[in-house]
Design a protein around this motif. Sequence first.
Motif, PDB file in Angstrom:
ATOM      1  N   LEU A 192       0.830  -1.208   0.000  1.00 49.93           N
ATOM      2  CA  LEU A 192       0.000   0.000   0.000  1.00 49.93           C
ATOM      3  C   LEU A 192       0.864   1.257   0.000  1.00 49.93           C
ATOM      4  O   LEU A 192       0.547   2.248  -0.677  1.00 49.93           O
ATOM      5  N   GLN A 193       1.956   1.217   0.739  1.00 46.99           N
ATOM      6  CA  GLN A 193       2.818   2.403   0.802  1.00 46.99           C
ATOM      7  C   GLN A 193       3.652   2.568  -0.463  1.00 46.99           C
ATOM      8  O   GLN A 193       4.007   3.695  -0.833  1.00 46.99           O
ATOM      9  N   LEU A 194       3.974   1.488  -1.125  1.00 42.43           N
ATOM     10  CA  LEU A 194       4.619   1.615  -2.435  1.00 42.43           C
ATOM     11  C   LEU A 194       3.714   2.360  -3.405  1.00 42.43           C
ATOM     12  O   LEU A 194       4.182   3.188  -4.209  1.00 42.43           O
ATOM     13  N   GLU A 195       2.424   2.090  -3.343  1.00 42.18           N
ATOM     14  CA  GLU A 195       1.484   2.793  -4.209  1.00 42.18           C
ATOM     15  C   GLU A 195       1.411   4.275  -3.860  1.00 42.18           C
ATOM     16  O   GLU A 195       1.303   5.133  -4.743  1.00 42.18           O
ATOM     17  N   LEU A 196       1.485   4.596  -2.560  1.00 40.83           N
ATOM     18  CA  LEU A 196       1.517   6.011  -2.157  1.00 40.83           C
ATOM     19  C   LEU A 196       2.765   6.692  -2.714  1.00 40.83           C
ATOM     20  O   LEU A 196       2.712   7.849  -3.146  1.00 40.83           O
ATOM     21  N   ALA A 197       3.882   5.991  -2.678  1.00 37.30           N
ATOM     22  CA  ALA A 197       5.125   6.554  -3.209  1.00 37.30           C
ATOM     23  C   ALA A 197       5.009   6.824  -4.697  1.00 37.30           C
ATOM     24  O   ALA A 197       5.482   7.856  -5.204  1.00 37.30           O
ATOM     25  N   LYS A 198       4.389   5.912  -5.419  1.00 34.17           N
ATOM     26  CA  LYS A 198       4.184   6.117  -6.857  1.00 34.17           C
ATOM     27  C   LYS A 198       3.326   7.346  -7.109  1.00 34.17           C
ATOM     28  O   LYS A 198       3.639   8.176  -7.973  1.00 34.17           O
ATOM     29  N   GLU A 199       2.248   7.484  -6.355  1.00 30.22           N
ATOM     30  CA  GLU A 199       1.346   8.624  -6.534  1.00 30.22           C
ATOM     31  C   GLU A 199       2.041   9.945  -6.234  1.00 30.22           C
ATOM     32  O   GLU A 199       1.824  10.951  -6.914  1.00 30.22           O
ATOM     33  N   ALA A 200       2.882   9.947  -5.207  1.00 31.42           N
ATOM     34  CA  ALA A 200       3.568  11.180  -4.805  1.00 31.42           C
ATOM     35  C   ALA A 200       4.876  11.389  -5.549  1.00 31.42           C
ATOM     36  O   ALA A 200       5.520  12.432  -5.393  1.00 31.42           O
ATOM     37  N   ASN A 201       5.289  10.393  -6.360  1.00 31.24           N
ATOM     38  CA  ASN A 201       6.568  10.440  -7.069  1.00 31.24           C
ATOM     39  C   ASN A 201       7.729  10.661  -6.097  1.00 31.24           C
ATOM     40  O   ASN A 201       8.598  11.503  -6.311  1.00 31.24           O
ATOM     41  N   LEU A 202       7.726   9.852  -5.023  1.00 33.24           N
ATOM     42  CA  LEU A 202       8.754   9.964  -3.998  1.00 33.24           C
ATOM     43  C   LEU A 202       9.615   8.698  -3.962  1.00 33.24           C
ATOM     44  O   LEU A 202       9.129   7.599  -4.217  1.00 33.24           O
ATOM     45  N   PRO A 203      10.886   8.851  -3.606  1.00 35.05           N
ATOM     46  CA  PRO A 203      11.722   7.672  -3.371  1.00 35.05           C
ATOM     47  C   PRO A 203      11.165   6.840  -2.212  1.00 35.05           C
ATOM     48  O   PRO A 203      10.398   7.337  -1.377  1.00 35.05           O
ATOM     49  N   VAL A 204      11.577   5.577  -2.182  1.00 37.27           N
ATOM     50  CA  VAL A 204      11.163   4.653  -1.125  1.00 37.27           C
ATOM     51  C   VAL A 204      12.398   4.226  -0.336  1.00 37.27           C
ATOM     52  O   VAL A 204      13.404   3.829  -0.925  1.00 37.27           O
ATOM     53  N   GLN A 205      12.300   4.306   0.975  1.00 41.40           N
ATOM     54  CA  GLN A 205      13.391   3.889   1.856  1.00 41.40           C
ATOM     55  C   GLN A 205      12.966   2.585   2.548  1.00 41.40           C
ATOM     56  O   GLN A 205      12.038   2.578   3.358  1.00 41.40           O
ATOM     57  N   VAL A 206      13.641   1.497   2.199  1.00 44.18           N
ATOM     58  CA  VAL A 206      13.216   0.162   2.623  1.00 44.18           C
ATOM     59  C   VAL A 206      14.061  -0.347   3.788  1.00 44.18           C
ATOM     60  O   VAL A 206      15.296  -0.405   3.694  1.00 44.18           O
ATOM     61  N   HIS A 207      13.378  -0.722   4.852  1.00 43.51           N
ATOM     62  CA  HIS A 207      14.007  -1.374   5.996  1.00 43.51           C
ATOM     63  C   HIS A 207      14.071  -2.877   5.717  1.00 43.51           C
ATOM     64  O   HIS A 207      13.036  -3.514   5.515  1.00 43.51           O
ATOM     65  N   THR A 208      15.268  -3.428   5.686  1.00 44.73           N
ATOM     66  CA  THR A 208      15.379  -4.877   5.519  1.00 44.73           C
ATOM     67  C   THR A 208      15.469  -5.532   6.892  1.00 44.73           C
ATOM     68  O   THR A 208      16.030  -4.962   7.829  1.00 44.73           O
ATOM     69  N   PRO A 209      14.907  -6.739   7.042  1.00 45.59           N
ATOM     70  CA  PRO A 209      14.774  -7.343   8.373  1.00 45.59           C
ATOM     71  C   PRO A 209      16.098  -7.793   8.971  1.00 45.59           C
ATOM     72  O   PRO A 209      17.057  -8.085   8.257  1.00 45.59           O
ATOM     73  N   HIS A 210      16.117  -7.852  10.300  1.00 45.72           N
ATOM     74  CA  HIS A 210      17.309  -8.335  11.001  1.00 45.72           C
ATOM     75  C   HIS A 210      17.430  -9.854  10.872  1.00 45.72           C
ATOM     76  O   HIS A 210      18.538 -10.395  10.858  1.00 45.72           O
ATOM     77  N   ARG A 211      16.295 -10.542  10.814  1.00 45.16           N
ATOM     78  CA  ARG A 211      16.275 -12.002  10.708  1.00 45.16           C
ATOM     79  C   ARG A 211      15.918 -12.395   9.272  1.00 45.16           C
ATOM     80  O   ARG A 211      15.070 -11.768   8.659  1.00 45.16           O
ATOM     81  N   ASP A 212      16.574 -13.430   8.773  1.00 46.41           N
ATOM     82  CA  ASP A 212      16.353 -13.846   7.381  1.00 46.41           C
ATOM     83  C   ASP A 212      16.498 -12.662   6.427  1.00 46.41           C
ATOM     84  O   ASP A 212      15.650 -12.402   5.565  1.00 46.41           O
TER      85      ASP A 212
END
Length: 339
Positions: free
Chosen positions: A160-180
């Motif tokens: 859902l937030q990726l879609e918000l980023a597309k609509e706002a034409n904003l970069p996405v900052q992704v948190h990758t998990p500590h496990r796996d």
Amino acid sequence: MCQKHTEISQNPSHFEGSAEELKTATTVQANYTDYIKDMKFFDPHIHMTSRTTDDYTALIDAGVVAIIEPAFWLGQPRTGLASFKDYFSSLVGWERFRSSQFGIKHYCTIGLNSREANNEALAAEVMEILPIFLYKEGVVGVGEIGFDDQTAAEEKYYRLQLELAKEANLPVQVHTPHRDKKKGTELSMAIALEHGIDPGMVIIDHNNEETVESVLDQGFWAAFTIYPFTKMGNERMVEIVKKYGSERIMVNSAADWGISDPLAVPKTAALMKIKGISDEDIRKVTYQNAIDAFAQSGQINIADFETPMEIDQSLKYNGNTVLRGGQIPRVDKDSIIIS
């Protein structure tokens, strides 16, 4: 240097330093600033709401001229929508002002963090208010979002937030998990591509040796967090740059309420200098690449921090000031090695 630890085999980001690294740490512990004289730094991931004004003073003295503060988990779950509203408001308001009082340009990313995505009733409410903040001045991306336990709820709100980023034409900052981590990183990238996001608009954060090659090969930005004991040490970061170069790689501190170091970026730059990394490569991974990635938001004007910011500490924000009794905050932290 990293201390001995009985769980070293379970934590690939925790390692024991070599004799050479111990010698380097001893040699440069008190004078790392000599190696970064006249350098400028941009920390694209630091949680200053958890830090003191002493840290701001130390940052500007070390050459950090701009920062990005991602929305993140506060250490315990929020229990209502109002606390999210107040927190987001502080990122675009008070924290932006507080940073300016120490000569540092402050930006932020806004998003529902992965931990709290698992409270679906509250998460749905947060999604309703995110657009209010994503278009505020100084917001340079949607973040930090992604996966923690890699649950179905986390995936739902990441999408859902990726879609918000597309609509706002904003970069996405992704948190990758500590496990796996590898699994979560690959899933994060696959979903972003599935949603039609240009990988050049996505900053994959908290990388390590296990993830970096795939992130770069697929065209994403690879950010590395220099955070004691749990993510990356700065000796390892030197080796990453030696192996992969400086294209689409950036370094951050992610300093927060935990055991962390807000000076991780300049200290890593100093260690890179000591270890023979070129000035241009250092500049790119500790300054320019963060600008290039997040300037796609349209919110960053490099001229704002190319020259020293004028500071007027007589200014107030909603009647409040950073000053207490006329004191000037100051802290010196000398250790260059972040293990």
